[in-house]
Design a protein around this motif. Structure first.
Motif, PDB file in Angstrom:
ATOM      1  N   GLU A 131       6.974 -12.920 -20.900  1.00  0.00           N
ATOM      2  CA  GLU A 131       7.881 -11.761 -20.948  1.00  0.00           C
ATOM      3  C   GLU A 131       9.337 -12.136 -20.681  1.00  0.00           C
ATOM      4  O   GLU A 131      10.244 -11.360 -20.974  1.00  0.00           O
ATOM      5  N   HIS A 141      18.881  -9.634 -10.239  1.00  0.00           N
ATOM      6  CA  HIS A 141      19.026 -10.762 -11.169  1.00  0.00           C
ATOM      7  C   HIS A 141      20.490 -11.134 -11.370  1.00  0.00           C
ATOM      8  O   HIS A 141      20.847 -12.303 -11.392  1.00  0.00           O
ATOM      9  N   LEU A 168       9.744  -4.484  -7.724  1.00  0.00           N
ATOM     10  CA  LEU A 168      11.011  -4.593  -8.478  1.00  0.00           C
ATOM     11  C   LEU A 168      10.860  -3.994  -9.878  1.00  0.00           C
ATOM     12  O   LEU A 168      11.778  -3.347 -10.394  1.00  0.00           O
ATOM     13  N   MET A 169       9.678  -4.193 -10.487  1.00  0.00           N
ATOM     14  CA  MET A 169       9.467  -3.635 -11.836  1.00  0.00           C
ATOM     15  C   MET A 169       9.556  -2.108 -11.811  1.00  0.00           C
ATOM     16  O   MET A 169       9.997  -1.484 -12.764  1.00  0.00           O
ATOM     17  N   GLU A 170       9.140  -1.517 -10.701  1.00  0.00           N
ATOM     18  CA  GLU A 170       9.191  -0.051 -10.613  1.00  0.00           C
ATOM     19  C   GLU A 170      10.568   0.451 -10.172  1.00  0.00           C
ATOM     20  O   GLU A 170      10.827   1.642 -10.202  1.00  0.00           O
ATOM     21  N   ASN A 171      11.386  -0.456  -9.691  1.00  0.00           N
ATOM     22  CA  ASN A 171      12.717  -0.062  -9.197  1.00  0.00           C
ATOM     23  C   ASN A 171      13.769  -0.819 -10.000  1.00  0.00           C
ATOM     24  O   ASN A 171      14.423  -1.730  -9.492  1.00  0.00           O
ATOM     25  N   SER A 172      13.895  -0.418 -11.262  1.00  0.00           N
ATOM     26  CA  SER A 172      14.652  -1.227 -12.216  1.00  0.00           C
ATOM     27  C   SER A 172      16.129  -1.366 -11.818  1.00  0.00           C
ATOM     28  O   SER A 172      16.775  -2.351 -12.145  1.00  0.00           O
ATOM     29  N   ARG A 173      16.626  -0.381 -11.074  1.00  0.00           N
ATOM     30  CA  ARG A 173      18.029  -0.475 -10.642  1.00  0.00           C
ATOM     31  C   ARG A 173      18.215  -1.732  -9.782  1.00  0.00           C
ATOM     32  O   ARG A 173      19.174  -2.486  -9.944  1.00  0.00           O
ATOM     33  N   TYR A 174      17.266  -1.951  -8.874  1.00  0.00           N
ATOM     34  CA  TYR A 174      17.358  -3.130  -8.013  1.00  0.00           C
ATOM     35  C   TYR A 174      17.067  -4.397  -8.795  1.00  0.00           C
ATOM     36  O   TYR A 174      17.661  -5.439  -8.552  1.00  0.00           O
ATOM     37  N   LEU A 175      16.123  -4.308  -9.753  1.00  0.00           N
ATOM     38  CA  LEU A 175      15.751  -5.501 -10.529  1.00  0.00           C
ATOM     39  C   LEU A 175      16.978  -6.061 -11.241  1.00  0.00           C
ATOM     40  O   LEU A 175      17.292  -7.249 -11.163  1.00  0.00           O
ATOM     41  N   THR A 176      17.717  -5.176 -11.916  1.00  0.00           N
ATOM     42  CA  THR A 176      18.897  -5.619 -12.661  1.00  0.00           C
ATOM     43  C   THR A 176      19.940  -6.196 -11.714  1.00  0.00           C
ATOM     44  O   THR A 176      20.502  -7.261 -11.952  1.00  0.00           O
ATOM     45  N   TYR A 217       7.351  -8.392  -6.683  1.00  0.00           N
ATOM     46  CA  TYR A 217       7.657  -8.304  -8.119  1.00  0.00           C
ATOM     47  C   TYR A 217       7.218  -6.968  -8.738  1.00  0.00           C
ATOM     48  O   TYR A 217       8.010  -6.334  -9.447  1.00  0.00           O
TER      49      TYR A 217
END
Ligand SMILES: C[S@@+](CC[C@H](N)C(=O)[O-])C[C@H]1O[C@@H](n2cnc3c(N)ncnc32)[C@H](O)[C@@H]1O
Length: 483
Positions: free
Chosen positions: A294, A235, A224-232, A221
């Motif tokens: 959050e 999801h 993922l927070m540091e790699n926002s491209r993958y986070l979006t 997690y």
């Protein structure tokens, strides 16, 4: 009925390979009959358009026939292929996610270039010139994909999109998910055996780091927070995947049996799409959606847009609640709590799951219902009377999912014991969670034990047209001993 390798089957007189092929024919016939009855088009590999059965709620026969066909084809391959060849091919299976990653993550994505070229296809020379990847190397990678039926090579070095590759095109949420699973997740998995061996730790000591963390130097997690491209993308992909993999959850569980007026407590709710569907269906139901602080504003926004009248009628509330802390809810009216934990427990190891389940105790009156929706790979049931594939589809043909649930049929022979490759999604999900989050796939016995250890009594497991099953448990009513 008993079969020994290579020895003809006593009852049918069929050798194993013939039995597999004849079972495959039976499963294909069952599927083709559905297409005919419902006037659906034939399945096409080379068309880039989806088949009507690729989305929406499928009928039960086509749902199980597709599982059986995938499982049987894989068993046929395993039966006839030279084991030496197969061992080397399978141990090189990492090339498949890597090749998928190349065609999705190249700039521009190879899959988009092939899609844009339409029926004429695109040449490897043009693909190489536009992406900067060496043509010979790209062709070598594309061969891995065409041999797995991703893309079709219509003439030497010219490729067109087909149905399997069509979901990888940019803008499709499945491509988004695959960019994560075939990239960062697969790289984390590459050190799983090292993580499992607890390298460098004294025997008996627990290895806390996940394989993902061992590779990426960060737990999933935070990474993922540091790699926002993958986070979006992750999801988006997970939300879309639910539509393909879990189409039957709203229809296949007997929701009405929970009562006319209940308050559904959705723990780790995410957007709570299923809860929304249920509140729309049952006008006297209410819901409490619990998630991390959050996550709540996006969840609220989703409901305000998609279920305005339910929000305005105060039938839903949104509660910041860490599921590792005790739930201190109290029923304030005559709508008893029904707790639901959907697609959450498979992410966590046993100790964490026990905490989540035990933390419900203060809010769970004796007799309360808990529903756990989770992957539950099947296990061998040695004493059941075996059923052939033909008998299986004869039994379920024309039946509703509810009828089929009541029949308690075993998985047909020779798919013993878990549909084989037909359940690859479920078995791979379990092991992926081992790599990403130190969790593990759980069968019915594991789930029963887990619930019991948290003082919930296992009541039933309901199969659905979903990768997941619905486990029902109740909070036992204490027995009052006579004086
Ligand atoms: C895999 S998603 C499942 C979401 C939803 N139940 C579903 O079926 O789509 C896991 C959910 O658990 C939530 N979650 C993770 N850690 C949590 C915690 N400590 N307390 C409460 N919720 C948490 C996440 O925010 C996420 O919404």
């Amino acid at each position: 009925m008993s079969k020994v390798n290579g020895v003809p089957n006593g009852e049918t007189g069929l050798d194993k390979l013939t039995e597999l092929v004849s079972s495959l024919n039976d499963a294909v016939n069952a599927l083709q009959n559905v297409l005919q009855d419902r006037q659906l088009p034939p399945f096409q590999l080379d068309s880039s358009s989806p088949h009507p059965l690729d989305s929406g709620l499928p009928d039960p026969v086509s749902w199980y026939a597709r599982k059986a066909i995938a499982g049987l084809c894989n068993k046929i391959i395993a039966t006839v292929q030279n084991p030496a060849e197969r061992a080397v091919v399978v141990s090189n299976a990492w090339l498949l996610p890597v090749a998928l990653n190349v065609v999705i993550e190249s700039d521009p994505p190879v899959v988009d270039l092939i899609a844009e070229a339409g029926q004429c296809g695109e040449t490897v020379g043009n693909l190489a010139a536009k992406t900067g990847i060496d043509a010979a190397k790209l062709r070598s990678i594309l061969r891995v994909l065409t041999s797995e039926s991703y893309f079709k090579e219509i003439e030497a070095g010219r490729y067109v999109l087909n149905r399997p590759s069509s979901v990888l095109v940019t803008g499709n949420a499945i491509g988004d998910l695959v960019s994560f699973t075939s990239g960062p997740s697969m790289r984390g998995g590459s050190v799983l055996s090292k993580a499992l061996r607890h390298e460098g730790l004294p025997v008996g000591e627990k290895y806390e780091e996940t394989a993902f963390q061992l590779y990426h130097h960060k737990p999933l997690y935070p990474w993922l927070m540091e790699n926002s491209r993958y986070l979006t993308r992750f999801h988006r992909g997970m939300t879309q995947l639910e539509l393909y993999m879990d189409p039957g959850i709203p229809s296949d569980y007997p929701w009405e049996e929970l009562g006319e007026a209940v308050t559904l407590v959705d723990i780790g709710s995410g957007r709570g799409g299923l809860t929304m569907t249920l509140l729309k269906r049952f006008p006297k139901w209410k819901a409490i959606l619990q998630d991390r602080e959050e996550a709540l504003s996006a969840i609220k926004e989703f409901w305000e847009k998609q279920a305005t009248e339910i929000v305005e009628a105060d039938r839903v509330s949104f509660l910041a609640q860490d599921f590792f802390a005790e739930t201190n809810l109290h029923v304030t009216d005559d709508s008893p709590f029904v707790f639901m934990i959907k697609n959450v427990l498979h992410n966590w190891p046993d100790e964490a799951c026990l905490k989540i389940l035990r933390n419900l105790a203060p809010a769970a009156a004796p007799g309360s219902t808990l529903l756990v929706c989770t992957y539950m790979p099947a296990i061998p049931v040695p004493d059941t009377k075996p059923l052939s594939v033909k008998e299986y589809f004869n039994e379920i043909s024309g039946k509703t999912m509810h009828d089929i649930q009541e029949m308690h049929l075993p998985i047909p022979e020779p798919l013993w014991a878990d549909w084989g490759y037909g359940s690859a999604y479920e078995t791979r999900s379990g092991a992926t969670m081992t790599s990403l989050l130190n969790a593990a796939g759980r069968d019915i016995n594991d789930l029963r034990n887990l619930l019991q250890a948290a003082s919930w009594e296992f009541i039933s497991a309901t199969p659905m047209r979903s990768a997941a099953s619905m486990i029902k448990a109740v909070k036992p009513v204490p027995t009052i001993l006579p004086n």
